[in-house]
Write a protein that holds these residues in place. Structure first.
Motif, PDB file in Angstrom:
ATOM      1  N   VAL A  54       0.842  -1.204   0.000  1.00  0.00           N
ATOM      2  CA  VAL A  54       0.000   0.000   0.000  1.00  0.00           C
ATOM      3  C   VAL A  54       0.871   1.245   0.000  1.00  0.00           C
ATOM      4  CG1 VAL A  54      -1.692   1.349   1.313  1.00  0.00           C
ATOM      5  CG2 VAL A  54      -1.960  -1.133   1.136  1.00  0.00           C
ATOM      6  N   LEU A  55       1.863   1.267   0.881  1.00  0.00           N
ATOM      7  CA  LEU A  55       2.740   2.439   0.976  1.00  0.00           C
ATOM      8  C   LEU A  55       3.478   2.687  -0.334  1.00  0.00           C
ATOM      9  CD1 LEU A  55       4.151   1.935   4.572  1.00  0.00           C
ATOM     10  CD2 LEU A  55       2.336   3.494   3.830  1.00  0.00           C
ATOM     11  N   HIS A  56       3.860   1.619  -1.006  1.00  0.00           N
ATOM     12  CA  HIS A  56       4.533   1.762  -2.301  1.00  0.00           C
ATOM     13  C   HIS A  56       3.572   2.372  -3.329  1.00  0.00           C
ATOM     14  CE1 HIS A  56       7.307   0.864  -5.548  1.00  0.00           C
ATOM     15  NE2 HIS A  56       6.291   0.336  -6.206  1.00  0.00           N
ATOM     16  N   LEU A  57       2.328   1.947  -3.318  1.00  0.00           N
ATOM     17  CA  LEU A  57       1.344   2.461  -4.281  1.00  0.00           C
ATOM     18  C   LEU A  57       0.999   3.923  -4.051  1.00  0.00           C
ATOM     19  CD1 LEU A  57      -1.200  -0.490  -4.531  1.00  0.00           C
ATOM     20  CD2 LEU A  57       0.275   0.352  -6.350  1.00  0.00           C
ATOM     21  N   VAL A  58       0.840   4.319  -2.795  1.00  0.00           N
ATOM     22  CA  VAL A  58       0.370   5.674  -2.506  1.00  0.00           C
ATOM     23  C   VAL A  58       1.507   6.662  -2.255  1.00  0.00           C
ATOM     24  CG1 VAL A  58      -1.871   4.918  -1.660  1.00  0.00           C
ATOM     25  CG2 VAL A  58       0.014   5.157  -0.057  1.00  0.00           C
ATOM     26  N   SER A  59       2.704   6.170  -2.068  1.00  0.00           N
ATOM     27  CA  SER A  59       3.904   7.014  -1.918  1.00  0.00           C
ATOM     28  C   SER A  59       3.848   7.970  -0.741  1.00  0.00           C
ATOM     29  CB  SER A  59       4.168   7.793  -3.202  1.00  0.00           C
ATOM     30  OG  SER A  59       4.412   6.912  -4.263  1.00  0.00           O
ATOM     31  N   PHE A  60       3.297   7.506   0.369  1.00  0.00           N
ATOM     32  CA  PHE A  60       3.478   8.252   1.605  1.00  0.00           C
ATOM     33  C   PHE A  60       3.774   7.277   2.722  1.00  0.00           C
ATOM     34  CE2 PHE A  60      -0.818   7.221   2.716  1.00  0.00           C
ATOM     35  CZ  PHE A  60      -1.692   7.739   1.785  1.00  0.00           C
ATOM     36  N   GLY A  61       4.113   7.810   3.898  1.00  0.00           N
ATOM     37  CA  GLY A  61       4.592   6.982   4.994  1.00  0.00           C
ATOM     38  C   GLY A  61       3.502   6.301   5.798  1.00  0.00           C
ATOM     39  N   GLY A  62       3.957   5.413   6.668  1.00  0.00           N
ATOM     40  CA  GLY A  62       3.050   4.633   7.496  1.00  0.00           C
ATOM     41  C   GLY A  62       2.232   5.479   8.454  1.00  0.00           C
ATOM     42  N   THR A  63       2.820   6.545   8.975  1.00  0.00           N
ATOM     43  CA  THR A  63       2.093   7.410   9.897  1.00  0.00           C
ATOM     44  C   THR A  63       0.904   8.047   9.203  1.00  0.00           C
ATOM     45  OG1 THR A  63       4.103   7.850  11.169  1.00  0.00           O
ATOM     46  CG2 THR A  63       2.285   9.411  11.440  1.00  0.00           C
ATOM     47  N   LYS A  64       1.115   8.558   7.999  1.00  0.00           N
ATOM     48  CA  LYS A  64       0.024   9.179   7.232  1.00  0.00           C
ATOM     49  C   LYS A  64      -1.043   8.146   6.898  1.00  0.00           C
ATOM     50  CE  LYS A  64      -2.000  12.453   4.924  1.00  0.00           C
ATOM     51  NZ  LYS A  64      -2.618  13.573   5.626  1.00  0.00           N
ATOM     52  N   LEU A  65      -0.626   6.952   6.507  1.00  0.00           N
ATOM     53  CA  LEU A  65      -1.590   5.890   6.211  1.00  0.00           C
ATOM     54  C   LEU A  65      -2.432   5.587   7.443  1.00  0.00           C
ATOM     55  CD1 LEU A  65      -2.781   3.698   4.375  1.00  0.00           C
ATOM     56  CD2 LEU A  65      -0.950   2.189   5.171  1.00  0.00           C
ATOM     57  N   ASN A  66      -1.791   5.436   8.592  1.00  0.00           N
ATOM     58  CA  ASN A  66      -2.521   5.155   9.825  1.00  0.00           C
ATOM     59  C   ASN A  66      -3.520   6.261  10.162  1.00  0.00           C
ATOM     60  OD1 ASN A  66      -1.091   2.771  10.089  1.00  0.00           O
ATOM     61  ND2 ASN A  66       0.387   3.634  11.518  1.00  0.00           N
ATOM     62  N   GLU A  67      -3.120   7.521   9.955  1.00  0.00           N
ATOM     63  CA  GLU A  67      -4.024   8.653  10.210  1.00  0.00           C
ATOM     64  C   GLU A  67      -5.254   8.581   9.310  1.00  0.00           C
ATOM     65  OE1 GLU A  67      -1.752  12.200   9.566  1.00  0.00           O
ATOM     66  OE2 GLU A  67      -0.550  11.913  11.387  1.00  0.00           O
ATOM     67  N   LEU A  68      -5.037   8.316   8.023  1.00  0.00           N
ATOM     68  CA  LEU A  68      -6.148   8.256   7.081  1.00  0.00           C
ATOM     69  C   LEU A  68      -7.083   7.090   7.380  1.00  0.00           C
ATOM     70  CD1 LEU A  68      -4.316   9.141   3.737  1.00  0.00           C
ATOM     71  CD2 LEU A  68      -5.882  10.587   5.050  1.00  0.00           C
ATOM     72  N   VAL A  69      -6.519   5.944   7.744  1.00  0.00           N
ATOM     73  CA  VAL A  69      -7.337   4.780   8.089  1.00  0.00           C
ATOM     74  C   VAL A  69      -8.166   5.088   9.324  1.00  0.00           C
ATOM     75  CG1 VAL A  69      -7.246   2.402   8.947  1.00  0.00           C
ATOM     76  CG2 VAL A  69      -5.891   3.057   6.953  1.00  0.00           C
ATOM     77  N   LYS A  70      -7.534   5.663  10.340  1.00  0.00           N
ATOM     78  CA  LYS A  70      -8.233   5.979  11.581  1.00  0.00           C
ATOM     79  C   LYS A  70      -9.355   6.980  11.337  1.00  0.00           C
ATOM     80  CE  LYS A  70      -7.491   7.332  16.361  1.00  0.00           C
ATOM     81  NZ  LYS A  70      -6.509   7.709  17.374  1.00  0.00           N
ATOM     82  N   ALA A  71      -9.134   7.939  10.448  1.00  0.00           N
ATOM     83  CA  ALA A  71     -10.132   8.963  10.123  1.00  0.00           C
ATOM     84  C   ALA A  71     -11.162   8.466   9.109  1.00  0.00           C
ATOM     85  CB  ALA A  71      -9.433  10.214   9.594  1.00  0.00           C
ATOM     86  N   LYS A  72     -11.063   7.200   8.719  1.00  0.00           N
ATOM     87  CA  LYS A  72     -11.980   6.595   7.728  1.00  0.00           C
ATOM     88  C   LYS A  72     -11.926   7.321   6.387  1.00  0.00           C
ATOM     89  CE  LYS A  72     -14.406   3.966  10.834  1.00  0.00           C
ATOM     90  NZ  LYS A  72     -13.742   2.777  11.207  1.00  0.00           N
ATOM     91  N   GLN A  73     -10.732   7.844   6.037  1.00  0.00           N
ATOM     92  CA  GLN A  73     -10.528   8.541   4.776  1.00  0.00           C
ATOM     93  C   GLN A  73      -9.732   7.691   3.785  1.00  0.00           C
ATOM     94  OE1 GLN A  73      -8.642  12.189   5.992  1.00  0.00           O
ATOM     95  NE2 GLN A  73     -10.574  13.085   6.647  1.00  0.00           N
ATOM     96  N   PHE A  74      -9.503   6.441   4.138  1.00  0.00           N
ATOM     97  CA  PHE A  74      -8.759   5.506   3.303  1.00  0.00           C
ATOM     98  C   PHE A  74      -9.424   4.144   3.481  1.00  0.00           C
ATOM     99  CE2 PHE A  74      -5.228   2.750   2.072  1.00  0.00           C
ATOM    100  CZ  PHE A  74      -4.728   3.436   0.967  1.00  0.00           C
ATOM    101  N   PRO A  75      -9.356   3.276   2.485  1.00  0.00           N
ATOM    102  CA  PRO A  75      -9.968   1.949   2.647  1.00  0.00           C
ATOM    103  C   PRO A  75      -9.490   1.256   3.927  1.00  0.00           C
ATOM    104  CG  PRO A  75      -9.252   2.248   0.388  1.00  0.00           C
ATOM    105  CD  PRO A  75      -8.744   3.431   1.171  1.00  0.00           C
ATOM    106  N   GLN A  76     -10.426   0.659   4.607  1.00  0.00           N
ATOM    107  CA  GLN A  76     -10.123  -0.013   5.859  1.00  0.00           C
ATOM    108  C   GLN A  76      -9.432  -1.352   5.598  1.00  0.00           C
ATOM    109  OE1 GLN A  76     -10.821   1.559   9.044  1.00  0.00           O
ATOM    110  NE2 GLN A  76     -10.797   3.117   7.437  1.00  0.00           N
ATOM    111  N   PRO A  77      -8.436  -1.680   6.415  1.00  0.00           N
ATOM    112  CA  PRO A  77      -7.740  -2.955   6.228  1.00  0.00           C
ATOM    113  C   PRO A  77      -8.604  -4.132   6.673  1.00  0.00           C
ATOM    114  CG  PRO A  77      -6.929  -1.863   8.180  1.00  0.00           C
ATOM    115  CD  PRO A  77      -7.882  -0.907   7.521  1.00  0.00           C
ATOM    116  N   ILE A  78      -8.240  -5.286   6.205  1.00  0.00           N
ATOM    117  CA  ILE A  78      -8.862  -6.537   6.619  1.00  0.00           C
ATOM    118  C   ILE A  78      -7.910  -7.168   7.617  1.00  0.00           C
ATOM    119  CG2 ILE A  78      -9.687  -8.798   5.858  1.00  0.00           C
ATOM    120  CD1 ILE A  78      -9.911  -7.407   3.012  1.00  0.00           C
ATOM    121  N   ARG A  79      -8.364  -7.353   8.844  1.00  0.00           N
ATOM    122  CA  ARG A  79      -7.511  -7.893   9.908  1.00  0.00           C
ATOM    123  C   ARG A  79      -7.814  -9.374  10.094  1.00  0.00           C
ATOM    124  NH1 ARG A  79      -4.917  -3.877  12.655  1.00  0.00           N
ATOM    125  NH2 ARG A  79      -5.722  -1.799  12.244  1.00  0.00           N
TER     126      ARG A  79
END
Length: 67
Positions: free
Chosen positions: A17-42
């Motif tokens: 995912v990080l390779h595709l979107v070209s931003f870091g893990g912290t930003k990805l986590n923020e977007l997921v938490k804010a429901k602004q990015f597709p939610q992961p499957i755990r």
């Protein structure tokens, strides 16, 4: 041989995912938490994947929203 639709789904790791979107893990986590990015499957606490189609759709939405 034709595959059923459910088997054609591809799941990708956080690194992918990080390779595709070209931003870091912290930003990805923020977007997921804010429901602004597709939610992961755990599958478990340490085995988390994203649906590739959902991530690609999110990227296309971002491109379409450009001004």
């Amino acid at each position: 041989m034709n595959r059923p639709q459910t088997q054609s789904k591809k799941l990708i790791s956080k690194a992918d995912v990080l390779h595709l979107v070209s931003f870091g893990g912290t930003k990805l986590n923020e977007l997921v938490k804010a429901k602004q990015f597709p939610q992961p499957i755990r599958f478990s606490q340490n085995f988390i994947r994203w649906d590739l189609e959902e991530v690609n759709n999110w990227i296309e939405e971002q491109k379409a929203a450009r001004v």
